[in-house]
Enzyme design. Structure first.
Site, PDB file in Angstrom:
ATOM      1  N   THR A   1      16.891  -8.215  11.048  1.00 49.13           N
ATOM      2  CA  THR A   1      15.552  -8.121  10.173  1.00 49.13           C
ATOM      3  C   THR A   1      15.506  -9.035   9.009  1.00 49.13           C
ATOM      4  OG1 THR A   1      13.958  -6.812   9.326  1.00 49.13           O
ATOM      5  CG2 THR A   1      15.965  -5.950   9.246  1.00 49.13           C
ATOM      6  N   ASP A   2      14.300  -9.648   8.521  1.00 49.85           N
ATOM      7  CA  ASP A   2      14.206 -10.353   7.394  1.00 49.85           C
ATOM      8  C   ASP A   2      14.367  -9.201   6.402  1.00 49.85           C
ATOM      9  OD1 ASP A   2      11.791  -9.022   7.604  1.00 49.85           O
ATOM     10  OD2 ASP A   2      10.693 -11.020   7.757  1.00 49.85           O
ATOM     11  N   GLU A   3      14.211  -8.099   6.554  1.00 46.42           N
ATOM     12  CA  GLU A   3      14.071  -7.092   5.262  1.00 46.42           C
ATOM     13  C   GLU A   3      15.319  -7.104   4.633  1.00 46.42           C
ATOM     14  OE1 GLU A   3      12.209  -3.415   5.697  1.00 46.42           O
ATOM     15  OE2 GLU A   3      10.783  -4.147   7.224  1.00 46.42           O
TER      16      GLU A   3
ATOM     17  N   TYR B   1      15.934   1.983   5.628  1.00 45.22           N
ATOM     18  CA  TYR B   1      15.976   1.279   6.710  1.00 45.22           C
ATOM     19  C   TYR B   1      16.570  -0.034   6.534  1.00 45.22           C
ATOM     20  CZ  TYR B   1      14.214  -2.218  10.391  1.00 45.22           C
ATOM     21  OH  TYR B   1      14.227  -3.042  11.201  1.00 45.22           O
TER      22      TYR B   1
ATOM     23  N   LYS C   1      20.011  -1.777   8.004  1.00 46.13           N
ATOM     24  CA  LYS C   1      20.274  -2.965   8.877  1.00 46.13           C
ATOM     25  C   LYS C   1      21.280  -4.039   8.325  1.00 46.13           C
ATOM     26  CE  LYS C   1      17.926  -3.866  12.360  1.00 46.13           C
ATOM     27  NZ  LYS C   1      18.353  -3.740  13.734  1.00 46.13           N
TER      28      LYS C   1
END
Ligand code: NAD
Ligand code: TDX
Length: 339
Positions: A125-127, A153, A157
């Protein structure tokens, strides 16, 4: 080709299963999913009778089961979608995020090493890049940016991504990672912004916007994400990371207003509620690499995608009405009643 798709009963995983069986009808796909609160076997009903598809209920951290599956099935490719994926839940209870998102990834890679696969693909994910300021529209996430994290979260990731690159360097596992921006489309669990707002608007319930509603997300129609992963597992370079996003930045307020307009409801339904802890300000992907190297481009414009998505939720009420009848209501009350 035989592909293990983990988390295929969830939002993006299920869309990926449909995409792949349609695009490559000769491929065999096995979906491993433990059917957590957001995994829904009903979503996969349309492909359950397809002789090229098989479903196994199980946990990606269950070493014995995972190793047995690899031994029996001899996968060529692994695509790991299985995850706890909701930021707000990770703030309430991080433990399960670390277990599934990190240890699940480790287990799948250990089995991939032991039995040999042509490719292990991690859906990231870009997070993991943290966030960007709201007043610097010239800045975008690129693949070489350092990883950082705001929520349990995104930390889980980012940890998984680091582990994937370590397995590549240490054991030579042929890996790729994709980091995509916010997805929307059919079958998304109604705890995420877009389906939650559609559901509430249809029921004339308040639309809870966190903080000021100025936070920006970069939206991508789920099918465009699936297409990008298909391209990466076929033509992506081993050991590389690919960002996926379509330059489609919108503030949360803009998204909510678009939904209200399209379902013909009043903006009076918008309610500003307490902000998310550690709330990331802006996500924005630079997709130059996947475009230049693999020729990927998004095909669905936001205006069309959001209309299709709203129509899907209107046409498939039973899918989400069943979901919101159980544990969901407790979650909703816990999350929103004291905000
Ligand atoms: P989702 O929450 O809808 O689905 C996750 C699926 O994983 C569910 O079917 C669930 O049952 C399964 N699962 C959870 N724990 C498991 C376990 N221990 N063993 C086996 N299966 C398990 O998530 P999603 O939105 O479809 O996201 C899929 C992946 O894409 C995730 O890795 C997420 O981090 C990533 N991602 C999501 C987005 C987005 O906007 N939704 C954007 C970028 C990346
Ligand atoms: O009720 C809400 N009100 C609100 O204002 C909800 C659920 C969300 N929001 C805001 C928070 C975010 O700024 O909307 C934005 C989007 O929120 P989510 O749908 O929870 O997504 P986000 O936190 O951006 O994370 C998503 O994108 C990256 C996915 O859930 C992740 O799995 C993915 O990795």
């Amino acid at each position: 080709m035989k592909i293990l798709v983990t988390g295929g009963a969830g939002f993006i995983g299920a869309n990926f299963v449909f995409y792949m069986l349609d695009k490559h009808p000769e491929y065999d796909i096995l979906c491993l999913d433990s059917l957590t609160y957001c995994g829904n076997i009903k979503t996969l009903e349309p492909v359950m009778d397809n002789p090229h598809f098989k479903f196994v209920k199980g946990d990606v951290t269950d070493r014995k089961l995972v190793f047995q599956l690899f031994e029996e099935e001899k996968f060529d490719v692994v695509v790991n979608f299985a995850a706890e994926s909701h930021v707000d839940r990770s703030i309430e209870d991080p433990g399960v995020f670390l277990r599934t998102n990190i240890l699940g990834t480790q287990t799948l890679m250990d089995a991939s090493n032991e039995y040999g696969v042509a490719r292990y693909h991690q859906v990231g994910t870009d997070e993991v890049y943290g966030d960007l300021p709201l007043d610097r529209p010239d800045l975008f996430f690129t693949e070489d940016m350092p990883l950082t994290a705001s929520s349990p979260y995104s930390a889980s990731k980012a940890s998984a991504d680091l582990l994937v690159m370590a397995y590549h360097r240490t054991y030579g596992l042929p890996v790729t990672i994709s980091r995509c921006s916010n997805n929307y489309g059919p079958y998304q669990f109604p705890e995420k912004l877009i389906p939650l707002m559609i559901k509430n608007a249809l029921a004339d319930e308040k639309l809870p916007v966190y903080g000021t509603g100025e936070n920006v997300r970069d939206w991508l129609y789920v099918k465009d994400h699936c297409k990008a992963i298909d391209m990466i597992i076929h033509d992506g370079k081993v050991g590389e990371v690919y960002n996926i996003g379509g330059h489609n930045e919108k503030s949360n307020l803009e998204v909510v207003r678009t939904i209200l307009k399209q379902v013909g409801k009043s903006e009076d339904l918008i309610t500003f509620v307490g902000d998310r802890k550690g709330h990331d300000l802006r996500y924005a992907i630079d997709p130059t690499k996947i475009h230049d190297e693999l020729g990927w481009l998004p095909e669905t414009r936001f205006d069309d995608g959001i209309r299709q998505t709203i129509d899907w939720y209107l046409d498939n009420r039973s899918w989400w009405e069943e979901i919101i009848s159980g544990e969901y209501q407790e979650y909703y009350d816990r999350m929103y009643s004291n905000r």
